[in-house]
Structures are given as C-alpha cells and as structure tokens.
Design an enzyme around this catalytic site. Structure first.
Site, PDB file in Angstrom:
ATOM      1  N   HIS A 207      30.466 -13.376 -50.760  1.00 50.60           N
ATOM      2  CA  HIS A 207      30.784 -14.683 -51.366  1.00 50.60           C
ATOM      3  C   HIS A 207      30.410 -14.730 -52.841  1.00 50.60           C
ATOM      4  O   HIS A 207      29.972 -15.761 -53.337  1.00 50.60           O
ATOM      5  CB  HIS A 207      30.045 -15.803 -50.653  1.00 50.60           C
ATOM      6  CG  HIS A 207      30.325 -15.933 -49.191  1.00 50.60           C
ATOM      7  ND1 HIS A 207      29.877 -15.028 -48.260  1.00 50.60           N
ATOM      8  CD2 HIS A 207      30.985 -16.880 -48.493  1.00 50.60           C
ATOM      9  CE1 HIS A 207      30.258 -15.423 -47.044  1.00 50.60           C
ATOM     10  NE2 HIS A 207      30.928 -16.531 -47.167  1.00 50.60           N
TER      11      HIS A 207
ATOM     12  N   HIS B  38      28.152 -17.712 -40.155  1.00 53.38           N
ATOM     13  CA  HIS B  38      27.120 -17.256 -41.104  1.00 53.38           C
ATOM     14  C   HIS B  38      26.759 -18.315 -42.159  1.00 53.38           C
ATOM     15  O   HIS B  38      26.567 -17.994 -43.326  1.00 53.38           O
ATOM     16  CB  HIS B  38      27.560 -15.927 -41.762  1.00 53.38           C
ATOM     17  CG  HIS B  38      28.795 -16.033 -42.606  1.00 53.38           C
ATOM     18  ND1 HIS B  38      29.734 -15.031 -42.688  1.00 53.38           N
ATOM     19  CD2 HIS B  38      29.255 -17.022 -43.417  1.00 53.38           C
ATOM     20  CE1 HIS B  38      30.699 -15.391 -43.508  1.00 53.38           C
ATOM     21  NE2 HIS B  38      30.426 -16.597 -43.972  1.00 53.38           N
TER      22      HIS B  38
ATOM     23  N   HIS C 266      36.556 -23.921 -40.831  1.00 55.32           N
ATOM     24  CA  HIS C 266      35.872 -24.727 -41.843  1.00 55.32           C
ATOM     25  C   HIS C 266      36.600 -24.631 -43.174  1.00 55.32           C
ATOM     26  O   HIS C 266      37.261 -23.646 -43.459  1.00 55.32           O
ATOM     27  CB  HIS C 266      34.382 -24.398 -41.996  1.00 55.32           C
ATOM     28  CG  HIS C 266      34.006 -23.019 -42.452  1.00 55.32           C
ATOM     29  ND1 HIS C 266      34.328 -21.860 -41.780  1.00 55.32           N
ATOM     30  CD2 HIS C 266      33.248 -22.602 -43.521  1.00 55.32           C
ATOM     31  CE1 HIS C 266      33.805 -20.811 -42.404  1.00 55.32           C
ATOM     32  NE2 HIS C 266      33.153 -21.227 -43.468  1.00 55.32           N
TER      33      HIS C 266
ATOM     34  N   GLU D 161      37.774 -16.632 -42.525  1.00 59.33           N
ATOM     35  CA  GLU D 161      36.757 -15.597 -42.246  1.00 59.33           C
ATOM     36  C   GLU D 161      36.903 -15.020 -40.838  1.00 59.33           C
ATOM     37  O   GLU D 161      36.327 -13.966 -40.543  1.00 59.33           O
ATOM     38  CB  GLU D 161      35.350 -16.185 -42.417  1.00 59.33           C
ATOM     39  CG  GLU D 161      35.023 -16.506 -43.867  1.00 59.33           C
ATOM     40  CD  GLU D 161      33.695 -17.250 -44.043  1.00 59.33           C
ATOM     41  OE1 GLU D 161      33.201 -17.308 -45.177  1.00 59.33           O
ATOM     42  OE2 GLU D 161      33.152 -17.790 -43.050  1.00 59.33           O
TER      43      GLU D 161
HETATM   44  C1  DHB Z   1      29.224 -22.847 -45.229  1.00 66.88           C
HETATM   45  C2  DHB Z   1      29.946 -21.957 -44.434  1.00 66.88           C
HETATM   46  C3  DHB Z   1      30.180 -20.644 -44.874  1.00 66.88           C
HETATM   47  O1  DHB Z   1      30.905 -19.729 -44.193  1.00 66.88           O
HETATM   48  C4  DHB Z   1      29.654 -20.214 -46.094  1.00 66.88           C
HETATM   49  O2  DHB Z   1      29.850 -18.924 -46.446  1.00 66.88           O
HETATM   50  C5  DHB Z   1      28.947 -21.097 -46.894  1.00 66.88           C
HETATM   51  C6  DHB Z   1      28.726 -22.415 -46.470  1.00 66.88           C
HETATM   52  C7  DHB Z   1      28.932 -24.253 -44.771  1.00 66.88           C
HETATM   53  O3  DHB Z   1      29.500 -24.730 -43.769  1.00 66.88           O
HETATM   54  O4  DHB Z   1      28.059 -24.900 -45.384  1.00 66.88           O
HETATM   55 FE    FE Z   2      31.284 -17.870 -45.411  1.00 71.78          FE
END
Ligand code: DHB
Ligand code: FE
Length: 279
Positions: free
Chosen positions: A59, A12, A192, A239
């Site tokens: 978030h 997302h 990530h 997540e």
């Molecule tokens: C990114 C990934 C995310 O899950 C998020 O909530 C905000 C930014 C990203 O990779 O930029």
């Molecule tokens: Fe996220």
C-alpha cells in the site's frame, strides 16, 4: 518435492494492529474477529508448515504510485516491517527463504510471467498483520516468500491472469526440490472501499458467494471482468485477487477447515478462511 499443505486467507485492516497493540482482542467490537483465529492456529500447529508464500498487495510502503509492478516476488534474506503512518507498532523481521524465492522467480519467468524480483523489500500491514494474527507471539516459525499483486493502481491484472499466476506458483512450489511443507496465504478484502462516493461500500452477498467459490468452484471469479469485480466489491475489495492467486496455487479440490465473516472491521467486511487439499 515440496508439499502445499493448505491455504489461509484473511483481511488485513491496519486497525487490527492497533487492537493487538492495545490488547483489545476480547473487547466487544473485536472479539468476533479475533475469535476466528484459534481454530486456524490449531490447524497450523498440526500442519507444521516450514515456509509461507504470502500473496498480498503493498500500500505504498515498498512500491509507491510512481513505480507499480503488476506482480513482484521477494528474494531477500530478510523482510522488515516499517511505519506506514497508521501508528501501529512494527513487528519482528521475517526470515526469507531465498532458495524457494529464486526457484519461484526462475519458474515464473520461464512460464512467461514478467515479474519484478526484489532482493530488498519492506513489508506493510498486509503482510505483517496476517502473520501476527496467526502467530500472536510474533516468533515466526516459518520462512517467508512475499508475492505482491497490484490491486492498488489501475490498470489492474485480470482475475484470469491472477489465476494463471497462482497456478504457476503452485506448480513451481510442487516442483521445488525440498521436503518442506508450504502454506500459501492470501490477504486483503473482502468488500470495502475507502474513498470517493462509494466509501463504505460493502457487498455481503457477493463476499459469501466468493468464499463458497474458493471451496467449490475456485475459478468462478475469473469469469468476470476486473471492472465488474470492482463494482461488486469496491476499489479496495479487489484485494480479493490476492486470495484468488493463493487459491490457484493450492490447486485441486479443497476442504474448508474454518471460515468467519464479520462486518465491519473499520470499513471492511472482514473474513478468515482456511482450506486444506481434499485428497
Ligand atoms: C482498511 C482496509 C484495508 O485493506 C487497508 O489496506 C487499509 C485500511 C480499512 O478498512 O480501514
Ligand atoms: Fe488493504
């Protein structure tokens, strides 16, 4: 009794909203990611869900760090998207399913989950972008029930706790006195990390193992501690708990309808998965 017709999982990343707004779906950077969706949309067109239960993490739009429920369920007639500061256009409001929301809330509390019930709730990119990827005309054909998992602020719920929550959600949906067809969605991940010394961390072998596990051995990740999972996938990769809840809700054996895994979109290993029950 309601029927869970399948489950859909997607990353997302906010930049996806920027790409949609600028019409960049066919640009070289974006094409491998957006190409994942037509097969899933075709499956949805056949599956014809009436309601989507969407498991995601907020978030900072609806819950900020001062008040962070571990689990929260929406019970509103409507959910609006709002500006989170990413500069992406807002999408049309989502129609809630208050009947299923209250049935879920009552069932989960009876099953001893101390959830927060939200009769007002704004929904961020983790909710709106998966919807916009699945229904690009943004005329939402499903009513929605948002389920929020805290994947943002320690202490985080364990994978086992998330698995049990998902099982209870699935059981409640199946006991819901309705003929509706329900799709369950999980958003976020995969690996990530956006901040600190490990910013940019990606773990492809773990992600691929996790994707396989959702099909073949879905409680696999529950055999790991929350800190061990964070070490593997990064502080935002956690997540994937949202995916775990959605998979536990769609109980039983699963058949893979579609899968795409693509590195990177922004800082994220972007994955899309669709599963249907194997009857
Ligand atoms: C990114 C990934 C995310 O899950 C998020 O909530 C905000 C930014 C990203 O990779 O930029
Ligand atoms: Fe996220």
């Amino acid at each position: 009794m309601a029927n869970i017709i399948g489950s859909i999982y997607t990353s997302h990343v906010p930049a996806i909203g920027g790409a949609i707004a600028k019409g960049l779906q066919a640009a070289p950077y974006w094409k491998p990611f957006f190409d994942a969706f037509p097969p899933v949309r075709n499956w949805l067109a056949d599956a014809r869900p009436d309601v989507a239960v969407i498991v995601y993490n907020d978030h900072g739009l609806n819950f900020f760090l001062d008040k962070m429920p571990t689990f929260a369920v929406g019970a509103a007639p409507e959910y609006r998207n709002a500006d989170e500061g990413w500069g992406i256009p807002q999408v049309a409001p989502f129609k809630g399913d208050e009947d299923l929301s209250w049935h879920l809330v009552e069932s989960l509390v009876a099953a001893e989950f101390d959830i927060v019930t939200c009769q007002e709730m704004s929904v961020d990119h983790a909710f709106s972008l998966p919807m916009a990827l699945l229904w690009p005309d943004q005329r939402w054909p499903v009513r929605v029930v948002p389920v929020c998992i805290n994947t943002v602020l320690f202490p985080l719920p364990s994978a086992t706790r998330c698995w049990k929550l998902g099982q209870a959600i699935g059981q409640a949906v199946r006991n819901w006195d309705s003929d509706d067809r329900v799709v369950v969605m999980g958003t976020g991940g995969l690996s990530h990390q956006l901040e600190g010394q490990r910013a940019g961390h990606i773990n492809q072998p773990y992600d691929l193992r996790f994707l396989d596990s959702l099909r073949d051995d879905p409680s696999w990740v529950t055999r790991q501690s929350i800190n061990d999972i964070v070490k593997e996938v990064g502080t935002q990769g956690i997540e994937l708990l949202n995916w775990l809840v959605a998979r536990a809700a769609m109980a039983g054996a699963a058949k893979e309808v579609h899968r795409t895994y693509h590195i990177p979109i922004s800082n994220t290993a972007a994955a899309v998965l669709a599963l249907e029950p194997l009857h």
